[in-house]
Design a protein around this motif. Structure first.
Motif, mmCIF file in Angstrom:
data_model
loop_
_atom_site.group_PDB
_atom_site.id
_atom_site.type_symbol
_atom_site.label_atom_id
_atom_site.label_comp_id
_atom_site.label_asym_id
_atom_site.label_seq_id
_atom_site.Cartn_x
_atom_site.Cartn_y
_atom_site.Cartn_z
ATOM 1 N N SER A 129 9.653 16.951 0.178
ATOM 2 C CA SER A 129 9.502 16.718 -1.258
ATOM 3 C C SER A 129 8.100 16.227 -1.601
ATOM 4 N N PHE A 130 7.410 16.997 -2.441
ATOM 5 C CA PHE A 130 6.110 16.619 -2.983
ATOM 6 C C PHE A 130 6.238 16.159 -4.438
ATOM 7 N N THR A 131 7.455 15.746 -4.854
ATOM 8 C CA THR A 131 7.679 15.415 -6.267
ATOM 9 C C THR A 131 7.286 13.982 -6.612
ATOM 10 N N SER A 132 7.247 13.088 -5.644
ATOM 11 C CA SER A 132 7.030 11.672 -5.938
ATOM 12 C C SER A 132 5.555 11.303 -5.878
ATOM 13 N N ILE A 133 5.147 10.428 -6.798
ATOM 14 C CA ILE A 133 3.815 9.807 -6.690
ATOM 15 C C ILE A 133 3.975 8.280 -6.634
ATOM 16 N N ALA A 134 5.113 7.847 -6.109
ATOM 17 C CA ALA A 134 5.336 6.418 -5.878
ATOM 18 C C ALA A 134 4.635 6.011 -4.592
ATOM 19 N N PRO A 135 4.333 4.719 -4.426
ATOM 20 C CA PRO A 135 3.683 4.290 -3.187
ATOM 21 C C PRO A 135 4.596 4.440 -1.982
ATOM 22 N N ASP A 136 3.991 4.502 -0.807
ATOM 23 C CA ASP A 136 4.716 4.612 0.453
ATOM 24 C C ASP A 136 5.221 3.226 0.842
ATOM 25 N N GLU A 137 6.558 3.040 0.843
ATOM 26 C CA GLU A 137 7.108 1.706 1.113
ATOM 27 C C GLU A 137 6.828 1.212 2.519
ATOM 28 N N SER A 138 6.469 2.106 3.440
ATOM 29 C CA SER A 138 6.144 1.656 4.793
ATOM 30 C C SER A 138 4.869 0.816 4.818
ATOM 31 N N LEU A 139 4.068 0.888 3.746
ATOM 32 C CA LEU A 139 2.841 0.095 3.661
ATOM 33 C C LEU A 139 3.087 -1.295 3.077
ATOM 34 N N PHE A 140 4.266 -1.526 2.506
ATOM 35 C CA PHE A 140 4.526 -2.814 1.862
ATOM 36 C C PHE A 140 4.503 -3.938 2.897
ATOM 37 N N ASP A 141 3.776 -5.006 2.590
ATOM 38 C CA ASP A 141 3.691 -6.159 3.498
ATOM 39 C C ASP A 141 4.781 -7.163 3.121
ATOM 40 N N LEU A 142 5.979 -6.946 3.656
ATOM 41 C CA LEU A 142 7.136 -7.747 3.271
ATOM 42 C C LEU A 142 6.952 -9.223 3.578
ATOM 43 N N GLY A 143 6.282 -9.537 4.679
ATOM 44 C CA GLY A 143 6.075 -10.943 5.027
ATOM 45 C C GLY A 143 5.318 -11.687 3.951
ATOM 46 N N ASP A 144 4.263 -11.081 3.423
ATOM 47 C CA ASP A 144 3.471 -11.725 2.369
ATOM 48 C C ASP A 144 4.272 -11.854 1.076
ATOM 49 N N VAL A 145 5.120 -10.853 0.785
ATOM 50 C CA VAL A 145 5.953 -10.925 -0.423
ATOM 51 C C VAL A 145 6.977 -12.049 -0.288
ATOM 52 N N LYS A 146 7.602 -12.166 0.885
ATOM 53 C CA LYS A 146 8.585 -13.232 1.110
ATOM 54 C C LYS A 146 7.925 -14.604 0.985
ATOM 55 N N ARG A 147 6.715 -14.724 1.541
ATOM 56 C CA ARG A 147 6.001 -16.010 1.437
ATOM 57 C C ARG A 147 5.685 -16.338 -0.013
ATOM 58 N N ALA A 148 5.274 -15.317 -0.771
ATOM 59 C CA ALA A 148 4.963 -15.548 -2.190
ATOM 60 C C ALA A 148 6.207 -16.029 -2.929
ATOM 61 N N GLY A 332 -1.856 -1.689 -18.454
ATOM 62 C CA GLY A 332 -2.031 -1.670 -17.006
ATOM 63 C C GLY A 332 -0.748 -1.957 -16.264
ATOM 64 N N SER A 333 -0.748 -1.599 -14.994
ATOM 65 C CA SER A 333 0.401 -1.825 -14.128
ATOM 66 C C SER A 333 -0.053 -1.650 -12.692
ATOM 67 N N PHE A 334 0.594 -2.371 -11.766
ATOM 68 C CA PHE A 334 0.331 -2.181 -10.340
ATOM 69 C C PHE A 334 1.389 -1.288 -9.689
ATOM 70 N N SER A 335 2.212 -0.616 -10.489
ATOM 71 C CA SER A 335 3.381 0.077 -9.946
ATOM 72 C C SER A 335 3.037 1.152 -8.932
ATOM 73 N N LYS A 336 1.938 1.876 -9.136
ATOM 74 C CA LYS A 336 1.620 2.974 -8.229
ATOM 75 C C LYS A 336 0.821 2.524 -7.010
ATOM 76 N N VAL A 337 0.236 1.336 -7.067
ATOM 77 C CA VAL A 337 -0.537 0.872 -5.921
ATOM 78 C C VAL A 337 0.168 -0.266 -5.201
ATOM 79 N N LEU A 338 0.976 -1.050 -5.919
ATOM 80 C CA LEU A 338 1.670 -2.171 -5.290
ATOM 81 C C LEU A 338 3.165 -1.886 -5.215
ATOM 82 N N PHE A 339 3.972 -2.632 -5.961
ATOM 83 C CA PHE A 339 5.423 -2.584 -5.801
ATOM 84 C C PHE A 339 6.099 -2.180 -7.124
ATOM 85 N N SER A 374 6.338 -14.277 -11.525
ATOM 86 C CA SER A 374 5.842 -15.387 -10.707
ATOM 87 C C SER A 374 5.608 -14.962 -9.262
ATOM 88 N N ILE A 375 6.465 -14.081 -8.741
ATOM 89 C CA ILE A 375 6.252 -13.574 -7.380
ATOM 90 C C ILE A 375 4.938 -12.794 -7.318
#
Length: 492
Positions: A129-148, A332-339, A374-375
């Motif tokens: 599927s080439f339909t999505s332009i959402a970010p790749d979730e494998s790049l998400f740094d879950l540890g930093d998000v949990k700490r935040a 603005g939004s960080f949706s396509k580059v962040l979460f 806040s997160i």
């Protein structure tokens, strides 16, 4: 009775027992005044522990569905039986039916008709599927998000769980104002509203700018973001599309259109334009802004994917070119580059306008999730954003170059556009209908987004497609584009 109870995983057993008995009472299977089995007997019937049943019975009594008589047991409360009768579950009256198709208004009908996702492709598992332009979730740094999350909850968790402010979470607003200043924006006389992503912000702005006495008139690039097209149409705007050139909107055509009538707004995506991926050149940015200023047409600037530039110098957003002027509204939004899961966007504009938008926001949704805001704020001030963007930009640049090379190798007849971001846009010779090409590719397990959905009028862009690569592996990028190329040749 009690033979149809089934446990599900990941939920406390006592709650499941309580809800099961509660449903039996509401449906009328257990009548008012009826004695429930003893806790020991019920535990055997449901195959759960007696303590579980005791806890469930206590919760039912607290909720008013049962009452206990000391030494005798638990009984169904009368109010539960009355509730069942009111719902007609005893079969004494026919269920109340309404034909909702005759009740919904033209706005709802139009929303359904424009909803491409609802009527979109349903591809089987394993499809490339080439339909999505959402970010790749494998790049998400879950540890930093949990700490935040933990950091912020430790500081003001009880406050964050209560109501927030329609305008937004002030620490995040202050951060984003500095963020925009670092892009070259003069924030004097301007203010900010936090929204639930770009789409809500855009819809609120449109509702504030829509004329009351007539249909609105909007100018935008053609093609453009299909969600923006849908929202403008739903808000009653008549849209005039201006063709795109290799370095952005056709300025001469824009000037000619501006001379033909009065327009209420212009919607522009100058950086990593969706769907073409084109970055408007500095010369065109200056020319476009001079034209719109001369004709007093407010600009809604979509700051789409500005962080994902892979080559060349940074180009300032349109709102940075007006200095202390107030003719540009930046969304603005960080949706396509962040979460994307954190539905946080922002509207930056004239202070008087933001004051009105705040009241619209309060009337509609009260406020954007304070926890989400806040997160994101804590994640940003922890210094994670720059680190993440560097990693994401490097990975997406690699995929961008791979996708571009594959297109040049397997689709030499298609003209490519896209200077960054998470997708490429392909324009084929007129003989290639990409809707028909999609059907052929689906038979071989490949899907993409036909480009006609991004154009203003039906019948436009039928020889174009958008290729999103962010969530596709290297192997599947190469294989999928090769298949598209093989199928496209049959149309030439």
């Amino acid at each position: 009775m009690f033979q149809d109870f089934k446990l599900v995983e990941d939920r406390p057993v006592a709650i499941q027992v309580k809800e099961y008995i509660n449903r039996l009472i509401i449906k009328g299977a257990l009548q008012a005044g009826q004695k429930l089995p003893s806790t020991r007997e019920m535990s055997l019937l449901l195959k759960v522990s007696r303590n579980t049943v005791i806890a469930a019975y206590e919760d039912l009594e607290d909720a008013g569905f049962t009452y206990a008589i000391p030494g005798k047991g638990s009984y169904v409360a009368a109010m539960a039986d009355q509730s069942a009768e009111e719902h007609g579950s005893a079969g004494e009256s026919a269920p109340w039916r309404i034909d909702w198709k005759t009740k919904v208004n033209e706005y709802a009908e139009a929303a359904v008709a424009l909803d491409r996702i609802k009527h979109g492709i349903r591809a089987p598992k394993g499809t490339i599927s080439f339909t999505s332009i959402a970010p790749d979730e494998s790049l998400f740094d879950l540890g930093d998000v949990k700490r935040a999350f933990m950091d912020r909850m430790a500081i003001e968790g009880q406050v964050l769980l209560n109501y927030g402010y329609a305008k937004g979470y002030k620490p995040l607003i202050d951060y984003l104002m500095r963020y925009m200043e670092n892009k070259g924006v003069d924030t004097r006389g301007k203010d900010m509203l936090i929204t639930s992503g770009f789409t809500e912000g855009f819809d609120i702005v449109l509702s504030a700018l829509r004329p009351a006495a007539r249909s609105g008139a909007a100018i935008c690039e053609n093609p453009t973001h299909h969600t923006a097209i849908n929202n403008m149409k739903l808000q009653g705007f008549e849209i005039t599309g201006i063709p795109m050139e290799r370095d952005g909107i056709d300025v001469q055509r824009l000037e000619a259109v501006l001379q033909t009538g009065c327009f209420d707004l212009a919607y522009l995506t100058p950086s990593y334009h969706n769907p073409t991926g084109i970055v408007m050149s500095p010369a065109k940015r200056s020319a476009v802004m001079n034209l719109l200023m001369r004709h007093q047409v407010p600009v809604i600037e979509d700051g789409f994917n500005e962080e994902l530039r892979y080559s060349g110098a940074h180009v300032a957003p349109l709102i940075a070119t007006v200095g202390q002027g107030n003719g540009v509204i930046y969304i603005g939004s960080f949706s396509k580059v962040l979460f994307p899961g954190l539905r946080v966007g922002w509207v930056l504009g004239d202070r008087t306008l933001i004051d009105a938008l705040e009241s619209i926001k309060r009337a509609r949704t009260i406020h954007t999730s304070t926890i989400d805001q806040s997160i994101l704020y804590q994640y940003l001030i922890n210094g994670n954003f720059d680190k993440y963007v560097r990693k994401a930009r490097a990975e997406y640049k690699r995929k961008y170059e791979l996708t571009k090379a594959c297109c040049e190798a397997y689709l030499p007849e298609a003209r490519l556009s896209g200077d960054g971001g998470l997708h490429l846009f392909l324009t084929f010779p007129p003989s290639v209908n990409t809707q028909e090409l999609l059907e052929a590719c689906m038979e071989r397990g490949v899907i993409f987004t036909p480009g006609d959905k991004f154009f203003i009028h039906p019948g436009e862009g039928t020889n174009t497609l958008r290729l999103g690569f962010s969530r596709v592996t290297d192997e599947l990028i190469e294989r999928g584009i090769r298949i598209i190329g093989e199928q496209a040749r049959s149309f030439l």
